[in-house]
Design a protein around this motif. Sequence first.
Motif, mmCIF file in Angstrom:
data_model
loop_
_atom_site.group_PDB
_atom_site.id
_atom_site.type_symbol
_atom_site.label_atom_id
_atom_site.label_comp_id
_atom_site.label_asym_id
_atom_site.label_seq_id
_atom_site.Cartn_x
_atom_site.Cartn_y
_atom_site.Cartn_z
ATOM 1 N N ALA A 6 0.837 -1.199 0.000
ATOM 2 C CA ALA A 6 0.000 0.000 0.000
ATOM 3 C C ALA A 6 0.870 1.247 0.000
ATOM 4 C CB ALA A 6 -0.917 0.002 1.213
ATOM 5 N N ALA A 7 0.341 2.328 -0.574
ATOM 6 C CA ALA A 7 1.082 3.583 -0.669
ATOM 7 C C ALA A 7 0.187 4.748 -0.271
ATOM 8 C CB ALA A 7 1.588 3.781 -2.094
ATOM 9 N N THR A 8 0.797 5.738 0.381
ATOM 10 C CA THR A 8 0.080 6.956 0.692
ATOM 11 C C THR A 8 0.977 8.153 0.419
ATOM 12 O OG1 THR A 8 -1.191 8.146 2.378
ATOM 13 C CG2 THR A 8 0.706 6.908 3.155
ATOM 14 N N HIS A 9 0.451 9.122 -0.297
ATOM 15 C CA HIS A 9 1.224 10.316 -0.619
ATOM 16 C C HIS A 9 1.362 11.173 0.635
ATOM 17 C CE1 HIS A 9 2.161 14.284 -2.301
ATOM 18 N NE2 HIS A 9 2.741 13.595 -3.257
ATOM 19 N N THR A 10 2.583 11.643 0.898
ATOM 20 C CA THR A 10 2.814 12.432 2.097
ATOM 21 C C THR A 10 3.991 13.370 1.912
ATOM 22 O OG1 THR A 10 3.287 12.300 4.470
ATOM 23 C CG2 THR A 10 4.307 10.635 3.065
ATOM 24 N N TYR A 11 3.960 14.481 2.654
ATOM 25 C CA TYR A 11 5.093 15.399 2.692
ATOM 26 C C TYR A 11 5.930 15.187 3.952
ATOM 27 C CZ TYR A 11 2.599 17.765 -1.043
ATOM 28 O OH TYR A 11 1.945 18.060 -2.218
ATOM 29 N N LEU A 12 5.488 14.252 4.786
ATOM 30 C CA LEU A 12 6.131 13.998 6.070
ATOM 31 C C LEU A 12 7.015 12.758 6.014
ATOM 32 C CD1 LEU A 12 3.022 14.545 8.354
ATOM 33 C CD2 LEU A 12 4.762 16.229 7.700
ATOM 34 N N SER A 13 8.080 12.792 6.810
ATOM 35 C CA SER A 13 8.938 11.612 6.926
ATOM 36 C C SER A 13 8.449 10.784 8.105
ATOM 37 C CB SER A 13 10.400 12.010 7.105
ATOM 38 O OG SER A 13 11.208 10.840 7.169
ATOM 39 N N THR A 14 7.343 10.093 7.901
ATOM 40 C CA THR A 14 6.747 9.315 8.959
ATOM 41 C C THR A 14 6.164 8.035 8.373
ATOM 42 O OG1 THR A 14 5.213 9.414 10.834
ATOM 43 C CG2 THR A 14 4.453 10.349 8.757
ATOM 44 N N THR A 15 5.755 7.135 9.267
ATOM 45 C CA THR A 15 5.098 5.906 8.838
ATOM 46 C C THR A 15 3.609 5.983 9.155
ATOM 47 O OG1 THR A 15 5.588 4.863 10.967
ATOM 48 C CG2 THR A 15 7.166 4.509 9.180
ATOM 49 N N TYR A 16 2.830 5.173 8.509
ATOM 50 C CA TYR A 16 1.384 5.133 8.686
ATOM 51 C C TYR A 16 0.970 3.698 8.985
ATOM 52 C CZ TYR A 16 1.635 9.775 6.724
ATOM 53 O OH TYR A 16 1.950 11.090 6.515
#
Length: 126
Positions: free
Chosen positions: A97-107
């Motif tokens: 799975a992928a999620t677009h983000t501007y943060l250097s974090t995990t989901y």
Amino acid sequence: QVQLVESGGGLVQAGGSLRLSCAASGRTFSSYAMGWFRQAPGKERELVAAISRNGARTDYAEPVKGRFIISRDNAKSTVYLQMNSLKPEDTANYYCAATHTYLSTTYSYARDYGNWGQGTQVTVSS
């Protein structure tokens, strides 16, 4: 949107290893945090491991800590899941799975991800 294609699943004996790969295409891979989830028959989809967009942060579900390793190669637009010391309870369909983000974090939650692969089956025999 990013398209995801998993590979590397199969049948393995308990104690064995497999490496799953997830190839992404369509958008800038390094803009996406990635995750591996799994779903066994009759059970909910659950997080296995997650990795931040630059690979600096990782997160693992308790049952796989110390056995599985998530990694990514942004130059190849691919995320990997190295699975060692496999157990019969690891049997499931594994999804990337992928999620677009501007943060250097995990989901950690499935609802955080908007892009999913078709899954690859992992079966561990006892």
